[in-house]
Motif scaffolding. Sequence first.
Motif, PDB file in Angstrom:
ATOM      1  N   LYS A  35      27.113  36.381  43.826  1.00 57.26           N
ATOM      2  CA  LYS A  35      27.928  35.565  44.709  1.00 57.26           C
ATOM      3  C   LYS A  35      28.937  36.420  45.480  1.00 57.26           C
ATOM      4  N   ALA A  36      29.412  37.460  44.797  1.00 59.06           N
ATOM      5  CA  ALA A  36      30.417  38.304  45.426  1.00 59.06           C
ATOM      6  C   ALA A  36      29.779  39.093  46.572  1.00 59.06           C
ATOM      7  N   PRO A  37      30.622  39.511  47.509  1.00 59.10           N
ATOM      8  CA  PRO A  37      30.074  40.349  48.584  1.00 59.10           C
ATOM      9  C   PRO A  37      29.443  41.599  47.997  1.00 59.10           C
ATOM     10  N   ASP A  38      28.430  42.100  48.668  1.00 59.71           N
ATOM     11  CA  ASP A  38      27.663  43.224  48.147  1.00 59.71           C
ATOM     12  C   ASP A  38      28.516  44.457  47.907  1.00 59.71           C
ATOM     13  N   SER A  39      29.583  44.545  48.705  1.00 60.28           N
ATOM     14  CA  SER A  39      30.369  45.772  48.616  1.00 60.28           C
ATOM     15  C   SER A  39      31.227  45.792  47.356  1.00 60.28           C
ATOM     16  N   ALA A  40      31.491  44.581  46.745  1.00 54.59           N
ATOM     17  CA  ALA A  40      32.403  44.523  45.607  1.00 54.59           C
ATOM     18  C   ALA A  40      31.825  45.269  44.414  1.00 54.59           C
ATOM     19  N   ARG A  41      32.704  45.863  43.646  1.00 52.64           N
ATOM     20  CA  ARG A  41      32.278  46.509  42.402  1.00 52.64           C
ATOM     21  C   ARG A  41      32.240  45.417  41.351  1.00 52.64           C
ATOM     22  N   LYS A  42      31.142  45.349  40.648  1.00 49.37           N
ATOM     23  CA  LYS A  42      30.953  44.203  39.755  1.00 49.37           C
ATOM     24  C   LYS A  42      31.191  44.597  38.300  1.00 49.37           C
ATOM     25  N   ILE A  43      31.931  43.762  37.628  1.00 44.04           N
ATOM     26  CA  ILE A  43      32.217  43.988  36.207  1.00 44.04           C
ATOM     27  C   ILE A  43      31.796  42.732  35.439  1.00 44.04           C
ATOM     28  N   LEU A  44      31.018  42.938  34.414  1.00 42.96           N
ATOM     29  CA  LEU A  44      30.586  41.798  33.598  1.00 42.96           C
ATOM     30  C   LEU A  44      31.325  41.826  32.256  1.00 42.96           C
ATOM     31  N   VAL A  45      31.903  40.697  31.895  1.00 39.92           N
ATOM     32  CA  VAL A  45      32.635  40.607  30.623  1.00 39.92           C
ATOM     33  C   VAL A  45      31.965  39.588  29.706  1.00 39.92           C
ATOM     34  N   TRP A  46      31.667  40.029  28.496  1.00 44.15           N
ATOM     35  CA  TRP A  46      31.128  39.102  27.497  1.00 44.15           C
ATOM     36  C   TRP A  46      32.265  38.644  26.590  1.00 44.15           C
ATOM     37  N   HIS A  47      32.186  37.365  26.218  1.00 41.90           N
ATOM     38  CA  HIS A  47      33.169  36.882  25.243  1.00 41.90           C
ATOM     39  C   HIS A  47      32.529  35.757  24.449  1.00 41.90           C
ATOM     40  N   SER A  48      33.242  35.308  23.414  1.00 40.41           N
ATOM     41  CA  SER A  48      32.679  34.198  22.637  1.00 40.41           C
ATOM     42  C   SER A  48      33.711  33.091  22.489  1.00 40.41           C
ATOM     43  N   TYR A  49      34.614  33.008  23.456  1.00 39.68           N
ATOM     44  CA  TYR A  49      35.639  31.970  23.389  1.00 39.68           C
ATOM     45  C   TYR A  49      35.023  30.592  23.589  1.00 39.68           C
ATOM     46  N   THR A  50      35.647  29.607  22.985  1.00 33.71           N
ATOM     47  CA  THR A  50      35.226  28.228  23.214  1.00 33.71           C
ATOM     48  C   THR A  50      36.471  27.409  23.522  1.00 33.71           C
ATOM     49  N   GLY A  51      36.272  26.203  23.950  1.00 30.90           N
ATOM     50  CA  GLY A  51      37.355  25.232  24.137  1.00 30.90           C
ATOM     51  C   GLY A  51      38.448  25.749  25.056  1.00 30.90           C
ATOM     52  N   GLU A  52      39.689  25.549  24.629  1.00 33.79           N
ATOM     53  CA  GLU A  52      40.841  25.924  25.437  1.00 33.79           C
ATOM     54  C   GLU A  52      40.850  27.415  25.738  1.00 33.79           C
ATOM     55  N   GLU A  53      40.542  28.208  24.710  1.00 31.69           N
ATOM     56  CA  GLU A  53      40.570  29.658  24.885  1.00 31.69           C
ATOM     57  C   GLU A  53      39.635  30.089  26.012  1.00 31.69           C
ATOM     58  N   GLN A  54      38.447  29.445  26.028  1.00 31.36           N
ATOM     59  CA  GLN A  54      37.479  29.787  27.067  1.00 31.36           C
ATOM     60  C   GLN A  54      38.013  29.414  28.450  1.00 31.36           C
ATOM     61  N   LYS A  55      38.597  28.187  28.535  1.00 31.25           N
ATOM     62  CA  LYS A  55      39.111  27.718  29.831  1.00 31.25           C
ATOM     63  C   LYS A  55      40.169  28.674  30.367  1.00 31.25           C
ATOM     64  N   VAL A  56      41.119  28.997  29.471  1.00 31.40           N
ATOM     65  CA  VAL A  56      42.225  29.839  29.918  1.00 31.40           C
ATOM     66  C   VAL A  56      41.729  31.231  30.282  1.00 31.40           C
ATOM     67  N   PHE A  57      40.829  31.756  29.451  1.00 30.63           N
ATOM     68  CA  PHE A  57      40.320  33.105  29.715  1.00 30.63           C
ATOM     69  C   PHE A  57      39.611  33.141  31.069  1.00 30.63           C
ATOM     70  N   GLU A  58      38.808  32.119  31.319  1.00 30.45           N
ATOM     71  CA  GLU A  58      38.067  32.103  32.581  1.00 30.45           C
ATOM     72  C   GLU A  58      39.007  31.892  33.770  1.00 30.45           C
ATOM     73  N   ALA A  59      40.094  31.127  33.512  1.00 30.20           N
ATOM     74  CA  ALA A  59      41.073  30.939  34.583  1.00 30.20           C
ATOM     75  C   ALA A  59      41.741  32.267  34.925  1.00 30.20           C
ATOM     76  N   ILE A  60      42.039  33.053  33.898  1.00 29.84           N
ATOM     77  CA  ILE A  60      42.679  34.349  34.141  1.00 29.84           C
ATOM     78  C   ILE A  60      41.740  35.250  34.931  1.00 29.84           C
ATOM     79  N   VAL A  61      40.464  35.238  34.551  1.00 30.01           N
ATOM     80  CA  VAL A  61      39.474  36.046  35.264  1.00 30.01           C
ATOM     81  C   VAL A  61      39.388  35.592  36.723  1.00 30.01           C
ATOM     82  N   GLU A  62      39.412  34.273  36.915  1.00 31.77           N
ATOM     83  CA  GLU A  62      39.355  33.744  38.272  1.00 31.77           C
ATOM     84  C   GLU A  62      40.562  34.230  39.075  1.00 31.77           C
ATOM     85  N   GLY A  63      41.713  34.247  38.395  1.00 28.14           N
ATOM     86  CA  GLY A  63      42.928  34.753  39.028  1.00 28.14           C
ATOM     87  C   GLY A  63      42.753  36.181  39.500  1.00 28.14           C
TER      88      GLY A  63
END
Lengths: 896, 360
Positions: A35-63
Amino acid sequence: MTTPSLKRACLALLAALFAAIGLPAPHATADARDKAPDSARKILVWHSYTGEEQKVFEAIVEGFNQSRSDIRVDTLRIPYDVFADKLTSAMGVDKGPDLFVFAHDRVGYWADQGRLEPLQHQVTIEDIERYTPAAIDALTYPQGSRMLYGLPMAMKAVALVYDKAKVPTPPKTLDELIAIARPLTGEGRYGFVSEWASTFASASFLHAFGGGTLTADGRPDLANPKNAEALSFLRQMLAGDLLPREVNGAMVTAMFNDGRASMIITGPWDLGNFRKGIDVGVAPIPQGPAGWAKPYLSVEALMMNAAAKDKAAAFEVMRYLTSDASARMRLEQAGQPVANRAAWEGFTDERLNGFRAQAELSIPMPSAPAMRHVWTPMDATLTKVIGQGVEVESALGEAQKRVVANADQADRADPLDVIIRGAEKAYERLEEQRAHPETLLADSRWEAAVLTYLPSGKHPVLGRWCVDGEKVRGFSDRIAAGSASTPGEVQSTKGAQAAKIPDTMPRAAKSDASGDLTFCGVDKAIADLADLAVASPDRPAVMWNADRTEVTLAKMSDDGHVALIRSGAPIEEDNTWIYVLALFFAAIAAVTFAFRKKLAPHFGAYLYVAPALISVVILTLLPFGYGITLAFKDVTPTREAFVGLKNFADILLARGEGDPHSFYYTAGMTILWTVVNVALHVSIGLFLALLLQDNNLKGKNIYRVLLIIPWAVPNYITALIWKAMFNAQYGFINNVLTLLGFDSFASFSWFNQTSTAFLANLATNVWLGFPFMMVTALGALQSIPRDLYEAADVDGAGRWMKFRTVTLPLLKPALFPAIILGAIWTFNLSFNVIYLVSGGAPDGATDILVTQVYRYAFEQYRYGYAAAYATLIFLILVTYTVMTNRITKATEGAFE
Amino acid sequence: MAQVVLDKLVKHYDGAEKPTVTNVSLTVNDGEFLVLVGPSGCGKSTTLRMIAGLEDITGGELRIGGKRMNEVHPKDRDIAMVFQSYALYPHMTIRENMAFGLKMRKFPADEIASRVKEAAEMLDLSHLLDRKPKALSGGQRQRVAMGRAIVRRAPVFLFDEPLSNLDAKLRVQMRAEIAKLHKKLGTTIIYVTHDQVEAMTLADRIAVLHAGILQQHATPLELYETPANRFVASFIGSPGMNFCDGLGRNGSVEGFGTHFPLPERLKNFEGKCVIGIRPEHLHEEKPGEGAVEVLLDVDLIEPLGAETYLGGVIGDGTGKTRLMARVGAHTAGRVDQRISLWVNPANIHLFASGENGAAL
């Protein structure tokens, strides 16, 4: 018969099938990242958060993604229970995430394999000081060194959780704990409940008495008087009925919630599980004679895959995700006990602060590889000493022996050792021949250059690293283009060690370059390696190149300089299976060619069979063959070497020092288990089938459905239910027996003795197993013509004679294969029952061969040994099947 | 002595609307060969199974040898039974199969051996004794089933459609063997079949059952000549009897497109009835004085070699009544031609009108 068009259709079908089996789904995972522009450097992060932790973590990543256009971070959630295995295998093939969030206790294991990127050259002192020291300690490996393998996200440690209504002030010492607990105990209620048979939950008591599990340098240390004191203390509590006899993690929380426990030991993960209405307090676990009862701290950390492509970008992401601002969000919105100190300022939640206080008073769980060998023997020891009153010193001594033996098994005879020994020899010669490095360079075994680097720069440099551009390729692969140029200022939290470290080594090497010496951009990797050599002076530090064909060793000598030795000797990759596969298909091709005239008329038929044949080969025969080849090797996650029949000899001569029971004991137990089970399955199944067969029985169909239910319920659920029913205090079985007047069962521990643990397993497996025999017998009974019974009636046979002379002989053809099958199932597939009900308790005595294999393979990581064990199981079953087939002509039906 | 008496036997299954067997009363004399015959579902097998004790008796009484047997277990009824499927024990040899009943009754071994030997010789099974049933042909199995009954020396033998699983040729052969056996052993036999030929050839007396009700109980010839009702008349004889509505008036009865003089005892019969004529009583040649002519429009000719069946409709202009005649091999009949057939008025049967009218 076969028309050309049919042939073509078949071939097309076959091709489609191959495509379905063989080809990976195209771009399945890539889509999300595109989805990101081709020029962007891509970083993939694995996690095993669920529930609130997952929401907040993904929000931070989105930030982060909002704020940066040049780096794009994607997250992938992997379920926790498969996380470590998936990660290990993904990293093994240089795939997987750039970053991942995981508990720190695998750091040592992964770091030893060179799969984690060391971070000490990227972090600054400010970075380090942002976190609780215990969290940073947990992420260094070896412990106390300056090798840092992650940035902490959260700290999770168990603490004393109490019901404020019953315990107004939490105890400060263990004596106080007992004093408070005693009046609250009685009639099924307990003042204090802890999962005492679990090493993880009881570690705090070991520490309270000054004991522990591993020494500082990661060696097992169980048999010490401090641990003995701790275990004796717990034993006294149990003897004084201050602890329940059998308890597991889920029960602890449940007991707290329904008021049966006033104080428990549990972790922050339970915060959402407490019943509303209980005024929950969280306090540190009280002090013992040697200080606070520090629990093991588990640090959730963001770690970098050593194979990450863009390490500079990855590190920026790490910094962002572990920043104080991010931590505050995680703490406030997800209740995560974060490791950043600043995040807690002004944060008032009493419970989370309680857990945080305990985290400050904790000991990082050892991440040394030896730790994974501690759990099973130590759990068994806790059960034996505390629950069964076995003498504490000898039990600990035995546990120590087992852990050492298992750790040795897992770490011995590493093929790497061979290289290290060779390199050490080269190193000795290097010392001798410092004056004539060219002789070393001419050595055919050590074709690569040998280099010593002396921190002071006083000694001459011997040899060159960079003989030509090509030699370096392996290393430059390991290092992302951007990060190798200037290593950051080397920082350390350990002042004392920093003094010993040649902290300017890379630059010194460069400046010292006298024309011959060039690091060619490998400086950072070498710096890491030198750091590692200094961190563990008694063994060489090892670094592989990306292809694992070359190894570089760094060794610190007595006079304080570090020698770097690079071996060009390639490690032999085991590609036998490719040759076997090639040979197999070549053989098929040869046979096909040789018999082409005979095969030609039946081309169509073979074509129809081909898909099944190919899938059998790929799905069954090849894995089977691979398993057999493993049995002749010494295989662990870190090494693989051919050892011939050694595994078999070790098993059959009962040489395993770390095993509480010999192969023969376990095989005998398995046979007993199988015989008793099958006998009960068949007799109960047949009896019920005969009852259901009765035409006068009303509601037959309802009974039939009810009786098949045990079969329809997933067997692990049944096993867990039975396990709970056999619980000493609260189990249904003991309660019923007590109600019936058998008072000795009031808190009878079924899993303390082999015989009763066996009975508990048996009850479960009989419950699971009889429906199959019942259904089989029912079907077979219905196929017996009614005429025969009528003829027997007229002939004067009574009920029993009819059963003996008509029913049984006519059931035989149907029942016999079912019995053979049932025996194999019980022998080989009752894993869930044993593993979940008794868990092999006491101490492996009720384990059967398959559960034992599981322990070797997945608790001790001795794949080769486990494969040999499995091969023996296979041979036993083959013998059994051949024998039963010979003895009876079961396949010969009685009816025409 | 083994006289079997069925006294108003009733079988009513739970939940069934009507009884399967209703008030069947029969006396089978000692040594008599009685055949229970009837179409499928008529209750003949149920009746036999009640005699054997394999079905409970709902009402009435069963006496064997003068003793009430209703509550007696099959094994104590002094009966031997041959099943339609033979019910040989598949896992036992022929010898074991035949010996089983004796073994269960705790006969001494030598007695068992001699009885099995004797029965095997009688049935020509001696060379098969050590084989298992599945190695035998259908006819051999049938003989084993009989052998199993013979060794018992039971005073009453029950046969439940024993020949229905055999092919036609073997059936004829086995029929003869059963008849021979009966002569030799002299036991009372109750034999169930739906095959009227078996019934006619084997029976001393035949009991015809229909819908659970005993229709007639008589010797084969009596059944043939004086059927008690229209059902018996149609069931016995092949091809079946031709029927036609009739009207009695002035000493004769009208039907089949013609008039038949009424027999002496029915001289004064007036009104509706059903006339029955067996196909074999229709002749192409006028059999004698007083014969009545019936016109047949032939539409079917079935030559069987020894004789020919002619089918068609009565030439009375209505085209409604079908008729089947059994004539000589060389018939003059041709399809689509009208032919004259002759009936001796003494051979006509008269039944009350209705579904199953009784013989007049």
